[in-house]
Design an enzyme around this catalytic site. Structure first.
Site, short mmCIF file in Angstrom:
data_model
loop_
_atom_site.label_atom_id
_atom_site.label_comp_id
_atom_site.label_asym_id
_atom_site.label_seq_id
_atom_site.Cartn_x
_atom_site.Cartn_y
_atom_site.Cartn_z
N ASP A 67 0.80 -1.06 -0.08
CA ASP A 67 -0.01 -0.04 0.14
C ASP A 67 0.86 1.29 0.13
OD1 ASP A 67 1.12 -0.35 2.52
OD2 ASP A 67 -0.92 -0.59 3.57
N HIS B 56 -6.89 -4.55 10.83
CA HIS B 56 -6.74 -4.07 9.39
C HIS B 56 -5.50 -4.85 8.71
CE1 HIS B 56 -4.44 -0.10 9.96
NE2 HIS B 56 -3.69 -0.79 9.46
N ASN C 196 -7.16 -2.23 14.82
CA ASN C 196 -8.43 -2.47 14.36
C ASN C 196 -8.73 -4.00 13.42
OD1 ASN C 196 -7.55 -1.59 11.91
ND2 ASN C 196 -9.13 0.20 11.87
N GLU D 217 -9.54 -1.75 5.84
CA GLU D 217 -10.33 -1.49 7.14
C GLU D 217 -11.23 -2.55 7.47
OE1 GLU D 217 -8.69 0.48 9.10
OE2 GLU D 217 -8.20 2.47 8.30
C1 GLP Z 1 -0.23 0.64 8.67
C2 GLP Z 1 0.18 -0.26 7.26
C3 GLP Z 1 -0.17 -1.70 7.71
C4 GLP Z 1 0.61 -2.02 9.02
C5 GLP Z 1 0.04 -1.24 10.12
C6 GLP Z 1 0.27 -1.56 11.40
O1 GLP Z 1 -1.79 0.90 8.64
N1 GLP Z 1 -0.70 0.12 6.09
O2 GLP Z 1 0.62 -2.49 6.66
O3 GLP Z 1 0.24 -3.39 9.15
O4 GLP Z 1 0.06 0.01 9.79
O5 GLP Z 1 1.60 -0.79 11.53
P1 GLP Z 1 2.47 -0.94 12.71
O6 GLP Z 1 3.49 -1.86 12.41
O7 GLP Z 1 3.44 0.34 13.10
O8 GLP Z 1 1.97 -1.31 14.11
#
Ligand code: GLP
Length: 239
Positions: A66, A136, A134, A141
């Site tokens: 993404d 995702h 959440n 989402e």
């Molecule tokens: C973002 C990314 C996800 C990732 C999530 C959790 O939303 N798009 O791919 O898994 O953050 O991030 P973190 O690893 O910083 O908790």
């Protein structure tokens, strides 16, 4: 679904690097990569391994999950920048083998189509995933259809809050992103999901023990034949 619980973040990364390296050593492979703070330790280990053991990325191709919409590709918080700083700049990957969706082009629908067509041709041998608080995955989402393919998504309040730690102020956090859909993620041959810390415990509990449902997108992974989940004790604390 295989679940591995490690004592702490570093051990989680060590274990993850073994799983990734097994695929990387096959050389002519496609890696599905993820951003966020969770995989940073893993990327560090892969860079160390490249330097010490000369593990080569010359034949490796990558597809990223993404990208934010509305910030330039070279923005310090873009996922393009993140991937280069954490991994690509430190290994011998060919820049033309690196693929990320672009969130800074005029015609975003066309970009979704381009990336989706690319993904249809480049099926990841392994897709690395983090998980949002959440539930995702990528930027899919809660509420996202399981048959979704690359699209523009509105980030939910919780995600904007969570990601605000990387920006000066919350108003600077992009509110939209371009993301692989859930069907694109599920097309990967193998999936490796990492989670660390108590703020991921609810999402991990739902993923492992809850019903498969669109309100926790990660639960879809239970339908995939080859998923490895590596978590630390804190993220596993509600199991
Ligand atoms: C973002 C990314 C996800 C990732 C999530 C959790 O939303 N798009 O791919 O898994 O953050 O991030 P973190 O690893 O910083 O908790």
């Amino acid at each position: 679904m295989k679940i591995i619980i490690k004592d702490n973040y570093n051990q989680m990364c060590e274990e993850a690097s073994k799983v990734m390296k097994e695929v990387i050593l096959k050389e002519d492979v496609i890696l599905g990569l993820a951003t966020g703070s969770t995989p940073i330790g893993l990327y560090k280990l892969l860079v160390e391994d490249h330097k010490t053991n000369k593990t080569s990325y010359k034949k490796i191709q990558t597809v990223n999950l993404d990208e934010y919409v509305g910030i330039p590709q070279n923005h310090e918080q873009s996922y393009f920048t993140f991937m280069h700083e954490q991994l690509f700049n430190h290994v011998d990957i060919d820049p033309k083998n690196i693929n990320l969706p672009r969130g800074d082009v005029k015609d975003l629908n066309k970009e979704c189509q381009r990336y989706n067509e690319l993904l249809a041709k480049k099926i990841a041998d392994i897709q690395l995933l983090g998980i949002g608080g959440n539930g995702h995955i990528g930027f899919n989402e809660p509420g996202t259809a399981f048959d979704s393919v690359t699209y523009i998504t509105d980030l939910q309040e919780k995600t904007i809050q969570d990601n605000s730690r990387f920006f000066d102020k919350i108003e600077d956090v992009p509110t939209k992103a371009i993301t692989m859909g859930i069907a694109n993620i599920m097309a990967a041959k193998k999936i490796l999901l990492l989670a660390s810390g108590v703020n991921k415990a609810e999402a991990i509990k739902e993923l492992v023990l809850g019903d498969i449902n669109i309100n926790c997108p990660a639960t879809v992974l239970r339908n995939h034949p080859d998923v490895v989940i590596i978590v630390d004790k804190d993220a596993a604390s509600l199991l």
